[in-house]
Design a protein around this motif. Structure first.
Motif, PDB file in Angstrom:
ATOM      1  N   CYS A  31       0.850  -1.185   0.000  1.00  0.00           N
ATOM      2  CA  CYS A  31       0.000   0.000   0.000  1.00  0.00           C
ATOM      3  C   CYS A  31       0.887   1.237   0.000  1.00  0.00           C
ATOM      4  O   CYS A  31       2.044   1.177   0.396  1.00  0.00           O
ATOM      5  N   VAL A  86      -4.082   7.078  -7.321  1.00  0.00           N
ATOM      6  CA  VAL A  86      -3.599   5.753  -7.725  1.00  0.00           C
ATOM      7  C   VAL A  86      -4.247   5.426  -9.070  1.00  0.00           C
ATOM      8  O   VAL A  86      -5.396   5.797  -9.325  1.00  0.00           O
ATOM      9  N   THR A 133      -8.204   6.718  -9.295  1.00  0.00           N
ATOM     10  CA  THR A 133      -8.795   7.127  -8.026  1.00  0.00           C
ATOM     11  C   THR A 133      -8.008   8.327  -7.506  1.00  0.00           C
ATOM     12  O   THR A 133      -6.778   8.260  -7.414  1.00  0.00           O
TER      13      THR A 133
ATOM     14  N   VAL B  42      -3.478   3.229   1.093  1.00  0.00           N
ATOM     15  CA  VAL B  42      -4.158   3.245  -0.205  1.00  0.00           C
ATOM     16  C   VAL B  42      -3.594   2.131  -1.080  1.00  0.00           C
ATOM     17  O   VAL B  42      -2.365   2.004  -1.203  1.00  0.00           O
ATOM     18  N   THR B  43      -4.475   1.353  -1.695  1.00  0.00           N
ATOM     19  CA  THR B  43      -4.018   0.334  -2.639  1.00  0.00           C
ATOM     20  C   THR B  43      -5.047   0.145  -3.737  1.00  0.00           C
ATOM     21  O   THR B  43      -6.247   0.323  -3.508  1.00  0.00           O
ATOM     22  N   VAL B  44      -4.585  -0.203  -4.934  1.00  0.00           N
ATOM     23  CA  VAL B  44      -5.499  -0.499  -6.043  1.00  0.00           C
ATOM     24  C   VAL B  44      -5.058  -1.790  -6.713  1.00  0.00           C
ATOM     25  O   VAL B  44      -3.869  -2.081  -6.823  1.00  0.00           O
ATOM     26  N   SER B  71      -7.714  -6.566  -2.838  1.00  0.00           N
ATOM     27  CA  SER B  71      -7.205  -5.265  -2.390  1.00  0.00           C
ATOM     28  C   SER B  71      -7.191  -5.188  -0.862  1.00  0.00           C
ATOM     29  O   SER B  71      -6.285  -4.592  -0.275  1.00  0.00           O
ATOM     30  N   THR B 133     -10.063   0.129  -5.538  1.00  0.00           N
ATOM     31  CA  THR B 133      -9.188   0.876  -4.639  1.00  0.00           C
ATOM     32  C   THR B 133      -9.721   0.719  -3.229  1.00  0.00           C
ATOM     33  O   THR B 133     -10.904   0.967  -2.987  1.00  0.00           O
TER      34      THR B 133
END
Lengths: 296, 296
Positions: A31, A86, A133, B42-44, B71, B133
């Motif tokens: 992340c 992202v 996003t 935050v991750t996608v 995710s 996301t």
């Protein structure tokens, strides 16, 4: 390109140019880690080759720009400030523009004050799909400006000029109205009662404010600010992809001059009731929701 | 399905069931508005029909589940807590599962404690592409657990059991290891020195810890916990899509019992140097980075 090579390239891009003090961890881990002040704004939008642009006429650099700018425009429509993005990219097999696209996305992220802090890459049997996003912060005093706050008696205002965006290529190079959104919230506070950005056309998007707010809006076609080369109010009301801000304002003396100085034009009023109509210069009325562009 | 109908359906879904006190604005405006405590994760990730599942064999309900769970697993790999998600879907023309997909995504978001607060829909001439996301919060005391913290002398541990995920269908129903990630950070604090989730295979993903940390890792194949029906350590090390957590631990007396009680198995050690190898039961060594699954 191999995915591993491209991911290494992205990690080097991020490592060589710091992403700013808010970004504690950028691309390359599970992340990203970010510091946010106050309430968080979140929006996602997709840019699809063949739907929102055509790879035959749009340079990859401006495709990357548009993908970011569309989502940033949603932050602007809440009077927010973008913080970071992202990006997920789904590429055709053998896509030859991987490095160029990644470089452009990261460069435009910095240029638009919205650094790209993470992403995902995949391939599929289709044309390029970019999903962006964007995270932002709410205006410190006004808070988020929703679509649902318009009240009878408010005036309706719009930034910039409308129409012809796709035809002229402006849809690839428009400036997201972040500065204007913040300036409006600074100036008006709670009197900035609602706001939206124009992606599907002035008529259709203003109708969304009317519906969300439970009010009636009447727009005056004769007042629409038209982009260079746009010759009819129908184009100004119906062409999409303007990415201008439409807002409603609980007006006071002095607002006209101040809003004009910010580049806004008064285009209508809010009434009790429901629906959204456009008054043509010839006197007849048209349902605003019918005037818009369907990307699909 | 028309996009307008489906967006109305999503707005009603969100309106009829509150998304929780952290979500001030959900689907239907330009942005969602969320309250985050402390630093944001935050991750996608994308889920692509034909790459990460096949629509001929995967029910749309579990496709939605997997898109979210992948995710969320990235949040778990930082020892974080998921807060909410936004989902972008790019559908084939005439896609007949729009409502089913939207319902499943929202239902699984709630079930996985990660409500879906916004999204975007588009169509393209290709198979379904979902981009998810997820936003999360860092562990309150340990902070984010990166890949880069492994130190010589640490032990290497893994949750659950490995191998055969795609073949058995577990890749559609795996539990993201959120509880385990948090429990590890609670128990170990800074002694939980690095962590990653296993998406591309134990060998390849553990090699990423070694590279990011600038250390050498040796894994013992004889120790690998193998999922039911997995018959060789090569499958356990090379099959992807396990979504188990691999971590390095600066060990103390008592850890073995405590980590065992959390369902973890000790599978190797960290040394000074570089690279990541697997020691086969027969005594020879193999480069761990060569053992993994390429989704592309």
């Amino acid at each position: 390109m191999s995915e591993a090579d491209l991911l290494g390239h992205i990690a080097r891009l991020a490592a060589t140019k710091p992403l700013g003090p808010r970004i504690e961890v950028g691309p390359g881990d599970d992340c990203a880690v970010v510091t946010i002040r106050g309430r968080l704004l979140v929006t996602v939008d997709q840019l699809v080759d063949g739907r929102h642009y055509d790879h035959g006429t749009a340079p990859i650099d401006l495709v990357a720009r548009k993908a970011l700018a569309r989502s940033i425009s949603d932050i602007a429509a809440m009077a927010g400030t973008p913080v970071c993005a992202v990006v997920a990219g789904c590429c055709p097999p053998g896509f030859p523009y991987g490095y160029e696209l990644v470089d452009a996305i990261h460069r435009w992220g910095r240029a638009l004050s919205c650094p790209v802090i993470g992403g995902d890459l995949a391939t599929h049997d289709g044309r390029l799909v970019l999903s962006v996003t964007v995270l932002g912060e709410c205006h410190a005093t006004r808070g988020p400006v929703l679509r649902s706050g318009a009240r009878a008696g408010d005036g309706v205002w719009v930034t910039g000029a409308l129409g012809g965006s796709y035809r002229t290529g402006r849809h690839l190079s428009f400036p997201p109205r972040v500065t204007e959104g913040i300036a409006l919230a600074d100036l008006l506070g709670d009197r900035l009662s609602s706001m939206i950005d124009v992606s599907d056309g002035l008529g259709r998007d203003t109708a969304r404010i009317a519906r969300a707010s439970g009010v009636r809006i009447a727009l005056d076609a004769a007042a629409f600010p038209m982009a260079l080369g746009v010759e009819s109010w129908e184009e100004a009301a119906g062409d999409g992809e303007d990415y201008e801000l439409v807002c409603t304002v609980t007006e006071r003396a002095g607002d006209a001059a101040a809003l004009g100085a910010l580049g806004l034009t008064r285009i209508g009023e809010v009434y009790a009731g429901e629906g959204c109509i456009i008054r043509a210069p010839e006197g007849w009325e048209v349902d605003a929701a019918s005037m818009g562009w369907d990307h699909r």
